[in-house]
Design an enzyme around this catalytic site. Structure first.
Site, PDB file in Angstrom:
ATOM      1  N   CYS A   2       0.962  -1.116  -0.269  1.00  0.00           N
ATOM      2  CA  CYS A   2      -0.097  -0.129   0.088  1.00  0.00           C
ATOM      3  C   CYS A   2       0.855   1.163   0.348  1.00  0.00           C
ATOM      4  O   CYS A   2       1.861   1.081   0.401  1.00  0.00           O
ATOM      5  CB  CYS A   2      -1.270   0.209   1.191  1.00  0.00           C
ATOM      6  SG  CYS A   2      -2.286  -1.396   1.658  1.00  0.00           S
ATOM      7  N   ARG A  27       4.253   0.245  -4.324  1.00  0.00           N
ATOM      8  CA  ARG A  27       4.085  -1.113  -2.998  1.00  0.00           C
ATOM      9  C   ARG A  27       2.250  -1.549  -3.218  1.00  0.00           C
ATOM     10  O   ARG A  27       2.226  -2.006  -2.302  1.00  0.00           O
ATOM     11  CB  ARG A  27       3.638   0.562  -2.146  1.00  0.00           C
ATOM     12  CG  ARG A  27       5.034   1.399  -2.126  1.00  0.00           C
ATOM     13  CD  ARG A  27       4.438   1.971  -1.278  1.00  0.00           C
ATOM     14  NE  ARG A  27       4.834   1.545   0.306  1.00  0.00           N
ATOM     15  CZ  ARG A  27       6.201   1.407   0.398  1.00  0.00           C
ATOM     16  NH1 ARG A  27       6.818   2.362  -0.055  1.00  0.00           N
ATOM     17  NH2 ARG A  27       6.191   1.107   2.090  1.00  0.00           N
ATOM     18  N   TRP A  74      -2.803  -2.422  -1.900  1.00  0.00           N
ATOM     19  CA  TRP A  74      -2.452  -4.269  -1.736  1.00  0.00           C
ATOM     20  C   TRP A  74      -3.454  -4.660  -0.727  1.00  0.00           C
ATOM     21  O   TRP A  74      -3.509  -5.066   0.248  1.00  0.00           O
ATOM     22  CB  TRP A  74      -0.920  -4.412  -1.634  1.00  0.00           C
ATOM     23  CG  TRP A  74      -0.689  -5.965  -1.842  1.00  0.00           C
ATOM     24  CD1 TRP A  74       0.157  -5.775  -2.900  1.00  0.00           C
ATOM     25  CD2 TRP A  74      -0.005  -6.874  -1.118  1.00  0.00           C
ATOM     26  NE1 TRP A  74       0.452  -7.263  -3.004  1.00  0.00           N
ATOM     27  CE2 TRP A  74       0.490  -7.961  -1.847  1.00  0.00           C
ATOM     28  CE3 TRP A  74      -0.871  -7.230   0.617  1.00  0.00           C
ATOM     29  CZ2 TRP A  74       0.482  -9.073  -1.177  1.00  0.00           C
ATOM     30  CZ3 TRP A  74       0.130  -8.432   1.161  1.00  0.00           C
ATOM     31  CH2 TRP A  74       0.827  -9.296   0.109  1.00  0.00           C
ATOM     32  N   ASN A  98      -2.266   1.954   5.929  1.00  0.00           N
ATOM     33  CA  ASN A  98      -0.637   0.502   5.202  1.00  0.00           C
ATOM     34  C   ASN A  98      -0.698   0.139   6.873  1.00  0.00           C
ATOM     35  O   ASN A  98       0.104   0.483   7.329  1.00  0.00           O
ATOM     36  CB  ASN A  98       0.293   1.684   4.796  1.00  0.00           C
ATOM     37  CG  ASN A  98       1.800   0.452   4.634  1.00  0.00           C
ATOM     38  OD1 ASN A  98       0.803  -0.731   4.305  1.00  0.00           O
ATOM     39  ND2 ASN A  98       2.503   1.226   4.344  1.00  0.00           N
ATOM     40  N   GLY A  99      -1.241  -1.481   6.798  1.00  0.00           N
ATOM     41  CA  GLY A  99      -0.728  -2.274   7.406  1.00  0.00           C
ATOM     42  C   GLY A  99      -1.955  -2.882   7.750  1.00  0.00           C
ATOM     43  O   GLY A  99      -2.354  -3.491   7.074  1.00  0.00           O
ATOM     44  N   GLU A 477      18.136 -16.925  -7.917  1.00  0.00           N
ATOM     45  CA  GLU A 477      17.748 -15.875  -8.315  1.00  0.00           C
ATOM     46  C   GLU A 477      17.491 -15.450  -9.683  1.00  0.00           C
ATOM     47  O   GLU A 477      15.998 -14.899 -10.169  1.00  0.00           O
ATOM     48  CB  GLU A 477      18.381 -14.295  -8.348  1.00  0.00           C
ATOM     49  CG  GLU A 477      18.273 -12.803  -8.401  1.00  0.00           C
ATOM     50  CD  GLU A 477      16.999 -12.418  -7.904  1.00  0.00           C
ATOM     51  OE1 GLU A 477      16.505 -13.059  -6.816  1.00  0.00           O
ATOM     52  OE2 GLU A 477      16.835 -11.657  -8.151  1.00  0.00           O
ATOM     53  N   LYS A 481      12.848 -14.684 -10.244  1.00  0.00           N
ATOM     54  CA  LYS A 481      12.878 -13.767 -10.954  1.00  0.00           C
ATOM     55  C   LYS A 481      11.828 -14.062 -12.378  1.00  0.00           C
ATOM     56  O   LYS A 481      10.712 -13.351 -12.795  1.00  0.00           O
ATOM     57  CB  LYS A 481      13.697 -13.228 -11.914  1.00  0.00           C
ATOM     58  CG  LYS A 481      14.710 -11.839 -11.445  1.00  0.00           C
ATOM     59  CD  LYS A 481      14.688 -10.386 -10.894  1.00  0.00           C
ATOM     60  CE  LYS A 481      14.196 -10.568  -9.801  1.00  0.00           C
ATOM     61  NZ  LYS A 481      14.950 -10.116  -8.842  1.00  0.00           N
ATOM     62  N   GLU A 484       8.098 -14.769 -11.016  1.00  0.00           N
ATOM     63  CA  GLU A 484       7.286 -13.131 -10.852  1.00  0.00           C
ATOM     64  C   GLU A 484       6.922 -12.536 -11.315  1.00  0.00           C
ATOM     65  O   GLU A 484       6.189 -12.535 -11.272  1.00  0.00           O
ATOM     66  CB  GLU A 484       7.970 -13.055  -9.395  1.00  0.00           C
ATOM     67  CG  GLU A 484       9.391 -11.956  -9.761  1.00  0.00           C
ATOM     68  CD  GLU A 484      10.367 -11.228  -8.276  1.00  0.00           C
ATOM     69  OE1 GLU A 484       9.051 -10.979  -8.058  1.00  0.00           O
ATOM     70  OE2 GLU A 484      11.190 -11.074  -8.690  1.00  0.00           O
ATOM     71  N   HIS A 500      18.733 -37.207  -8.861  1.00  0.00           N
ATOM     72  CA  HIS A 500      18.278 -37.621  -7.571  1.00  0.00           C
ATOM     73  C   HIS A 500      16.250 -37.642  -7.575  1.00  0.00           C
ATOM     74  O   HIS A 500      16.218 -37.628  -6.512  1.00  0.00           O
ATOM     75  CB  HIS A 500      18.652 -37.437  -6.470  1.00  0.00           C
ATOM     76  CG  HIS A 500      20.277 -37.589  -6.156  1.00  0.00           C
ATOM     77  ND1 HIS A 500      20.491 -38.765  -5.863  1.00  0.00           N
ATOM     78  CD2 HIS A 500      21.390 -36.911  -6.971  1.00  0.00           C
ATOM     79  CE1 HIS A 500      21.936 -38.513  -5.975  1.00  0.00           C
ATOM     80  NE2 HIS A 500      22.592 -38.134  -6.668  1.00  0.00           N
ATOM     81  N   LYS A 599       6.158  -3.811  -3.894  1.00  0.00           N
ATOM     82  CA  LYS A 599       7.611  -3.797  -3.091  1.00  0.00           C
ATOM     83  C   LYS A 599       6.853  -3.752  -1.687  1.00  0.00           C
ATOM     84  O   LYS A 599       6.457  -2.801  -1.472  1.00  0.00           O
ATOM     85  CB  LYS A 599       7.835  -2.686  -4.112  1.00  0.00           C
ATOM     86  CG  LYS A 599       9.529  -2.611  -4.221  1.00  0.00           C
ATOM     87  CD  LYS A 599      10.030  -2.575  -5.035  1.00  0.00           C
ATOM     88  CE  LYS A 599      11.726  -2.447  -5.016  1.00  0.00           C
ATOM     89  NZ  LYS A 599      11.733  -3.913  -5.902  1.00  0.00           N
TER      90      LYS A 599
HETATM   91  C1  F6R Z   1      12.300 -10.085  -5.698  1.00  0.00           C
HETATM   92  C2  F6R Z   1      11.524  -9.110  -4.981  1.00  0.00           C
HETATM   93  C3  F6R Z   1      11.479  -8.993  -3.172  1.00  0.00           C
HETATM   94  C4  F6R Z   1      12.289  -8.753  -1.875  1.00  0.00           C
HETATM   95  C5  F6R Z   1      11.671  -9.219  -1.546  1.00  0.00           C
HETATM   96  C6  F6R Z   1      13.102  -8.564  -0.053  1.00  0.00           C
HETATM   97  O1  F6R Z   1      12.500 -10.024  -7.108  1.00  0.00           O
HETATM   98  O2  F6R Z   1      12.322  -7.857  -4.710  1.00  0.00           O
HETATM   99  O3  F6R Z   1      11.804 -10.900  -2.884  1.00  0.00           O
HETATM  100  O4  F6R Z   1      13.653  -8.945  -2.302  1.00  0.00           O
HETATM  101  O5  F6R Z   1      10.669  -9.062  -0.684  1.00  0.00           O
HETATM  102  O6  F6R Z   1      13.129  -6.954   0.314  1.00  0.00           O
HETATM  103  P1  F6R Z   1      13.870  -6.170   1.127  1.00  0.00           P
HETATM  104  O7  F6R Z   1      14.629  -6.476   0.365  1.00  0.00           O
HETATM  105  O8  F6R Z   1      12.713  -5.075   0.370  1.00  0.00           O
HETATM  106  O9  F6R Z   1      13.539  -6.799   2.335  1.00  0.00           O
END
Ligand code: F6R
Length: 604
Positions: A2, A27, A74, A98-99, A477, A481, A484, A500, A599
């Site tokens: 949010c 967000r 969100w 937010n929360g 990673e 990527k 997601e 295995h 994010k």
């Molecule tokens: C994936 C991604 C997330 C963040 C995770 C931690 O592309 O961005 O997996 O890495 O949510 O976020 P931070 O780094 O802000 O603690």
């Protein structure tokens, strides 16, 4: 999670709020809304399911209000519907949040609020409670009501009989504020009002903010006035805009060489790591017996690379823990254990709570964080700021590479302090690290090739990333990527582990992205690749081998720059990022705003 914004000042609020929300959209982007004071002193709301552009379409062109609040959601409690969208309004009160208010059911029950509720949200319960306990004095009401909440919150609140004023308070969920020529601003983060002010302060937890056209007053819950501590960022508006790129993600991929240079340069003196500017003394590294790295998602995968590097270079035991697990475990940490928490946002609640737990066990806590002044940065004993600049795309790219680069610096410093490496070795290591930006720039030039080969992948349901050693840790990673932002199910496997069990999943045409850059296991990985190729996989191979011509190994070969084995991760990951990006746009998706994600995860 949010995005929230509030503005009161001399200019018309609506555009400021809508533009701010567009910057905060990363967000959360399932619904959006604003509320504002009208001339009559009434509060009006516009809100809708959808993106900020959908909200803009239903906003009033004639709206000349100079005070309002805005929200991009969100969803946590309640589905994505108009009535669940914020702002909420109950009686005298309109607010955004937010929360999560964890005890909202009890509050609704105990204070007899159910009758008034029209949404399924915890936020509306909060609005109803503020309204119910409102005694004409907003500050007193806020003081009393927030004591009843369990959970995290950042609230911006308007009371109908106090036109032109926005009140705010937070616990855990982030909020920054600034007073400048234009007026008073508050938001989840600075990108929302960087157009107006580079100076800002982090709203302290459980402090009441009163925002007017004349300024911002900050008070603790006892009513004492507190002076805000202003910070200043060194990036500007352009850093938070697309700057001609179609998406933030591809812009941020291109920004990696610069971001790494910015992160490394202030910490290298005479080709050796130097953390003087970060005020991290050598003492911090002394007696370090073991390391635990705690983080979530991509940041955790950066930690995986850190672990593999540190263990092989220094023979120090390193554990990587998922923050949401670590915080509920009995951690095996003692006073000589170093705990490194990694976070782009510095606000991820699980990582923050894990840090709080670690702080109880050891003084050797260090945060690798991108956002200046964030909660994790403030609560850790030492901080190493990465200088990636604002990362807007939900999928992390440049934040990951600078986190990895920070681990390389730390490994080198630790090795020197603990006498595990010679100075000459360290200098050579650092000089190689300094070549990383140039190598990444060369890899990015292969973007067109990656776009072409990715076309073969976009209809796949599943994909695999395989490698050994550093290439394996890095593959995690790559898989994240791809999942997601393209919604292709992807998993990373240690190449030797395939037979295995997992190899049963390999069938005709399934994409396997294989990485073979580590000399000591090269022939082993190549054998593993042949095994999947023989079973019909579509193999994309990343290696440093310029001469590779054997088509029985792979369908496509991407040649990486010729760097020492310990440093190839920086190059391989850029190819992974490009594969994910082009798979996403090839499927007609928006890589910047993948479904269900947001994010900065400030809820548990
Ligand atoms: C994936 C991604 C997330 C963040 C995770 C931690 O592309 O961005 O997996 O890495 O949510 O976020 P931070 O780094 O802000 O603690």
């Amino acid at each position: 999670m949010c995005g929230i914004i509030g503005f009161t000042g001399k200019s018309e609020a609506q555009n400021i709020l809508l533009n701010g929300l567009a910057s905060l959209e990363y967000r959360g982007y399932d619904s959006a809304g604003i509320s504002y004071f009208k001339d009559t002193g009434k509060i009006s709301i516009r809100k809708t399911v959808g993106k900020v552009k959908d909200l803009r379409a239903i906003c009033d062109d004639e709206n000349n209000s100079t005070c309002g609040i805005g929200h991009t959601r969100w969803a946590t409690h309640g589905g994505v519907t108009n009535s669940n969208a914020h702002p909420h309004k109950v009686g005298n009160v309109s607010l955004i949040h937010n929360g999560i208010i964890e005890n909202y059911h009890e509050l609704a029950e105990n204070y007899d609020l159910k009758e008034t509720l029209i949404s399924e949200t915890d936020t509306e319960v909060a609005a109803a409670l503020f309204n119910k306990l409102y005694d004409g004095n907003p500050e007193e009401t806020i003081q009393n009501v927030v004591k009843l909440f369990n959970g995290s919150f950042a609230f911006c609140i308007m009371f109908k009989d106090h036109p032109g004023i926005i009140y705010a308070i937070r616990n855990v969920s982030p909020m920054v504020a600034a007073y400048c020529e234009e007026g008073s601003f508050i938001a989840s983060d600075l990108t929302a009002f960087i157009n107006y002010s580079k100076r800002y302060f982090i709203v302290p937890e459980y402090h009441i903010i009163t925002m007017t056209t004349e300024g911002i007053i900050l008070k603790d819950l006892e009513g004492n006035t507190v002076e805000p501590e202003y910070l200043e960022v060194n990036w500007d508006v352009a850093a938070a805009q697309k700057d001609g790129y179609p998406h933030f993600m591809i812009k941020e991929i291109h920004e990696q060489p610069e971001a790494i240079t910015r992160t490394l340069s202030p910490r290298i003196k005479d080709s050796l790591p130097d953390f003087t500017e970060d005020s991290i003394p050598d003492e911090f590294f002394k007696n370090c017996s073991d390391i635990t790295i705690v983080a979530c998602g991509t940041a955790m995968y950066a930690g995986m690379v850190g672990k593999t590097l540190i263990q092989s270079m220094l023979q120090i035991p390193v554990t990587v823990s998922i923050a949401s697990e670590f915080r509920y475990e009995e951690p095996v940490i003692h006073e000589n254990s170093m705990v490194i928490v990694v976070s782009q946002s510095g606000e991820t609640i699980d990582t923050l709570e894990a840090l709080r737990l670690a702080n109880q066990y050891t003084k050797k806590t260090l945060a690798i964080v991108n956002v200046k002044g964030s909660s994790i940065a403030r609560e850790s004993n030492y901080v190493l700021y990465t200088h990636a600049g604002p990362e807007i795309a939900v999928a992390s790219t440049k934040a990951y590479t600078v986190q990895v680069a920070s681990f390389y610096l730390l490994a080198c410093k630790l090795g020197l302090v603990l006498n595990k490496i010679e100075e000459a070795y360290a200098k050579d290591f650092i000089q190689t690290l300094q070549k990383t930006p140039k190598n990444i720039a060369a890899v990015i030039e292969q973007a067109d090739t990656v776009e072409r080969l990715t076309k073969r992948m976009i209809n796949a349901q599943n994909a695999f990333f395989i490698g050994r050693g550093l290439d394996y840790t890095l593959s995690m990673e790559g898989a994240l990527k791809l999942k997601e932002i393209s919604y292709i199910h992807a998993e990373a496997y240690a190449a030797g582990e395939l037979k295995h069990g997992t190899i049963a999943l390999i069938s005709e045409g399934i994409p396997v992205i294989a990485v073979a850059t580590q000399k000591h296991v090269y022939s082993k990985v190549i054998s593993n690749i042949r095994e999947v190729k023989a079973r019909g996989a579509y193999v994309i191979l990343l290696s440093k081998d310029k001469e590779l011509t054997d088509s029985s190994i792979c369908d496509v070969h991407i040649t990486l720059p010729d760097t020492p084995d310990a440093f190839t991760v920086f190059n391989s990951v850029v190819i992974f990022q490009l594969i994910a990006y082009y798979a996403s746009i090839g499927k007609g998706l928006n890589p910047d705003q993948p479904r269900n994600l947001a994010k900065s995860v400030t809820v548990e």
